[in-house]
Design an enzyme around this catalytic site. Structure first.
Site, short mmCIF file in Angstrom:
data_model
loop_
_atom_site.label_atom_id
_atom_site.label_comp_id
_atom_site.label_asym_id
_atom_site.label_seq_id
_atom_site.Cartn_x
_atom_site.Cartn_y
_atom_site.Cartn_z
N ASP A 98 0.85 -1.18 0.00
CA ASP A 98 0.00 0.00 0.00
C ASP A 98 0.89 1.24 0.00
O ASP A 98 1.71 1.41 0.91
CB ASP A 98 -0.89 -0.01 1.26
CG ASP A 98 -2.26 0.61 1.01
OD1 ASP A 98 -3.26 0.02 1.46
OD2 ASP A 98 -2.31 1.68 0.37
N ASP A 199 -2.90 4.77 -2.33
CA ASP A 199 -3.93 5.35 -1.48
C ASP A 199 -4.33 6.75 -1.96
O ASP A 199 -3.47 7.62 -2.11
CB ASP A 199 -3.36 5.44 -0.05
CG ASP A 199 -4.40 5.82 0.96
OD1 ASP A 199 -5.37 5.07 1.11
OD2 ASP A 199 -4.25 6.88 1.59
N GLU A 256 -6.31 4.08 -5.93
CA GLU A 256 -7.59 4.28 -5.24
C GLU A 256 -8.05 5.68 -5.59
O GLU A 256 -7.34 6.65 -5.31
CB GLU A 256 -7.45 4.13 -3.72
CG GLU A 256 -8.79 4.23 -3.04
CD GLU A 256 -8.73 4.64 -1.59
OE1 GLU A 256 -7.76 5.31 -1.20
OE2 GLU A 256 -9.63 4.29 -0.82
N HIS A 332 -11.18 -2.80 3.52
CA HIS A 332 -11.06 -2.41 4.94
C HIS A 332 -11.79 -1.12 5.25
O HIS A 332 -11.89 -0.72 6.41
CB HIS A 332 -9.57 -2.25 5.27
CG HIS A 332 -8.93 -1.15 4.49
ND1 HIS A 332 -8.76 -1.19 3.11
CD2 HIS A 332 -8.48 0.05 4.88
CE1 HIS A 332 -8.22 -0.07 2.70
NE2 HIS A 332 -8.05 0.71 3.75
N ASP A 333 -12.30 -0.45 4.21
CA ASP A 333 -13.05 0.81 4.41
C ASP A 333 -14.55 0.63 4.22
O ASP A 333 -15.30 1.59 4.42
CB ASP A 333 -12.63 1.86 3.36
CG ASP A 333 -11.24 2.38 3.56
OD1 ASP A 333 -10.62 2.81 2.57
OD2 ASP A 333 -10.75 2.34 4.71
O1 TEU Z 1 -9.38 5.78 1.99
C1 TEU Z 1 -9.72 6.94 1.28
C2 TEU Z 1 -11.11 7.22 1.37
O2 TEU Z 1 -11.68 7.86 0.53
C3 TEU Z 1 -11.81 6.71 2.57
O3 TEU Z 1 -11.89 7.77 3.49
C4 TEU Z 1 -13.14 6.25 2.13
O4 TEU Z 1 -13.68 7.23 1.27
C5 TEU Z 1 -14.07 6.16 3.28
O5 TEU Z 1 -13.38 5.63 4.37
C6 TEU Z 1 -15.17 5.24 2.83
O6 TEU Z 1 -16.09 5.15 3.85
C7 TEU Z 1 -7.97 5.56 2.04
C8 TEU Z 1 -7.71 4.33 2.87
O7 TEU Z 1 -8.28 3.20 2.22
C9 TEU Z 1 -8.32 4.56 4.22
O8 TEU Z 1 -8.22 3.39 5.03
C10 TEU Z 1 -7.57 5.71 4.87
O9 TEU Z 1 -8.20 6.00 6.12
C11 TEU Z 1 -7.61 6.97 3.99
O10 TEU Z 1 -7.33 6.71 2.63
C12 TEU Z 1 -6.55 7.96 4.44
O11 TEU Z 1 -5.28 7.42 4.14
#
Ligand code: TEU
Length: 556
Positions: A98, A199, A256, A332-333
């Site tokens: 990542d 990311d 992403e 994970h999000d």
């Molecule tokens: O996520 C980016 C992001 O857009 C997230 O905030 C997402 O939109 C939201 O959580 C969806 O509900 C990336 C990573 O995947 C995330 O784990 C990190 O917290 C974020 O960037 C900051 O690095």
């Protein structure tokens, strides 16, 4: 069609801290992952995407990096990493790391220096602005609630953080910053990793002048995403990154890109774009956003199937032959797939999980399986705020309930239950022993109590399990150019019960029919003339589709 290894691959995402603990400290680690590589290999995955494992104060579970060239102690040593990488490669498993370079941790040496003054060699590594009328330079809100600016008295200036204050945004306009990033990328690529998941990479180019963002009535801050996603110099930066780093290795890259459109994605992943290989788009996971703009993603409404079909079909058709798609239900999000897009009602959970897997894995693109999805793991259904640990969820509750008074507490708890990232971060459910075999210590985060019923041990040797159904889906893809490269033709876009589509390639056709409801329905797509390749009931019943039934037919 140029054929690249990452187009025919299936990626398995490992959230290391929740995967397998090897030393009893309650946190997953690299030796634990190494122990579990045979499980991932048996599933049939080709690539493992590891969430960040670099040194970090863990304000955002590793997405706040304080040293890009060292491993977070809790995950093990660099030697443990090398052993994991070597074992994976011996198993013909590729490892994708990542890359979090829109921002660093505020404890990174660069930021520690940058915040000291306006005239040191790191002063311009981040985005600093003077106060305006004694306040922040604009109305931007953070993705994690609150303002996107924090004041640093030592400089008499504010710094930008699109996420937490502990995650200051890097200044990509500064060529020295870009060279630092390319150098750290080469450090990992020269160790032999097989690519990067990047990311929020479409946020790195900020709009000139940092103008105010659209601000919903009653919101304390403006919504930055439309303004900061896909900024003016993004293509230039990605092109430079490709020239200086990516083009020199046989690797896979996935960006992403919250807020990106298929047109954007074609620019970045065009088969001739020389930028990235594919993107994670958000159109289908951002569906059912709350009609109250102040509440954004927080909602408890089911997603309408016609909306889901429209979002997924748009990306399938608009990228076909022009770019490459990633295929995912969760990560994970995001909440757990079976809870969000189908049902975790025990009566239908297994059937529904297989239906979702089929619907996604028969599409064009690289499929991503998030740890536990192959078992049909579900949302954790927490009922009180103190059960959550995710910064995004906790901050959103305090901002929307207590500060903005946009929603009452009980309603917001229902929204968290439906949408919180914590649904996906409970430890992996390996077996029905204490802590599901994840740790012999106290787990860093409570397990989903249903691990007694839903766990790998009960599925790996069960031919009818979701795990073995996913193995069959992955095997079908590995052995079919039609599945990997075929084009996509949606059937009945307005049908709000059944998701059906065809794939065509070199004179062969695949027909995929999925019932997204708990009712029996009738649909005739001449499936009787085809050869059934896979389905989630022991046999199909012609045009009758039972609850959450899915079938795939080949016409050759
Ligand atoms: O996520 C980016 C992001 O857009 C997230 O905030 C997402 O939109 C939201 O959580 C969806 O509900 C990336 C990573 O995947 C995330 O784990 C990190 O917290 C974020 O960037 C900051 O690095």
């Amino acid at each position: 069609m140029t054929k690249n290894w990452w187009q025919g691959s299936v990626v398995y995402q490992v959230y290391t801290r929740s995967y397998q603990d090897s030393n009893g400290d309650g946190v997953g680690d690299l030796p634990g992952l190494t122990q579990r590589l045979p499980y991932i290999k048996k599933l049939g995955a080709d690539v493992i995407w590891l969430n960040p494992i670099y040194k970090s104060p863990d304000k955002d579970n590793g997405y706040d990096i304080s040293d890009y060239r060292s491993i977070q102690d809790v995950y093990g040593s660099m030697d443990d990493f090398d052993k994991m990488l070597d074992t994976a490669h011996k198993d013909d498993l590729k490892i994708v790391m990542d890359l979090v370079v829109n921002h660093t941790s505020d404890k990174h040496e660069w930021f520690e220096q940058s915040r000291q003054s306006k005239d040191n060699s790191y002063s311009d590594y981040y985005i600093w602005r003077d106060p305006v009328d004694g306040h922040a330079p604009n109305n931007w809100g953070s993705y994690f609630s609150g303002p996107a600016w924090t004041y640093e008295p030592k400089r008499g200036q504010y710094y930008l953080h699109l996420f937490a204050p502990g995650q200051p945004d890097l200044n990509w306009e500064n060529p020295k910053v870009r060279q630092e990033v390319y150098s750290l990328m080469k450090f990992w690529l020269d160790k032999g990793i097989d690519g990067f998941r990047m990311d929020v990479i479409n946020l790195i180019s900020k709009p000139a002048g940092l103008p105010d963002a659209p601000q919903a009535a009653g919101s304390s801050y403006g919504n930055v995403e439309p303004l900061v996603s896909d900024g003016p110099r993004l293509n230039e930066f990605l092109h430079e990154m490709n020239d200086e780093v990516l083009s020199k290795y046989d690797i896979m890259t996935v960006g992403e890109m919250p807020g990106s459109t298929p047109e954007d994605a074609i620019e970045y992943t065009g088969l001739k774009s020389n930028e990235l290989n594919m993107v994670f788009q958000f159109e289908h996971v951002d569906l059912a956003a709350n009609p109250d703009k102040r509440l954004g993603k927080w909602n408890d409404q089911p997603i309408k199937l016609v909306d889901l079909k429209k979002a997924l079909s748009r990306w399938e058709t608009e990228l076909d032959g022009k770019g490459w798609n990633s295929l995912y239900w969760n990560n994970h999000d995001q909440p757990r797939a079976v809870s969000r897009f189908a049902t975790d009602n025990p009566k239908y959970r297994v059937t529904a999980a297989k239906m979702l897997g089929t619907t996604l894995h028969m599409m064009q693109g690289t499929p991503y399986v998030y740890e536990g999805e192959e078992l049909g793991e579900t949302n954790v259904h927490y009922k009180s705020l103190d059960q959550y640990e995710d910064i995004e969820s906790i901050n959103a509750y305090h901002q929307l309930v207590e500060k903005d008074k946009a929603v009452d507490g009980p309603t917001m708890l229902k929204y968290l239950e439906n949408m919180s990232r914590d649904n996906a971060r409970t430890p992996m459910q390996w077996d029905d022993s204490d802590n599901a075999g994840f740790t012999t210590g106290r787990p860093w985060f409570a397990l989903n109590p249903n691990y007694k019923e839903i766990n790998a041990k009960s599925q790996v040797d069960d031919p009818d399990s979701i795990y073995n159904y996913y193995r069959q889906l992955i095997s079908l893809r590995h052995n079919s150019d039609l599945i990997t490269y075929g084009n996509y033709e949606e059937i009945d876009p307005e049908d709000n019960e059944v998701f059906a589509y065809r794939r065509h390639y070199e004179g062969k056709t695949l027909l995929v029919i999925s019932n997204f409801t708990d009712k029996s329905v009738e649909r005739d797509y001449q499936q009787a003339d085809g050869k059934r390749l896979i389905g989630n009931y022991s046999e199909n019943q012609g045009t009758a589709l039972r609850p959450y039934e899915t079938n795939v037919y080949l016409f050759d």
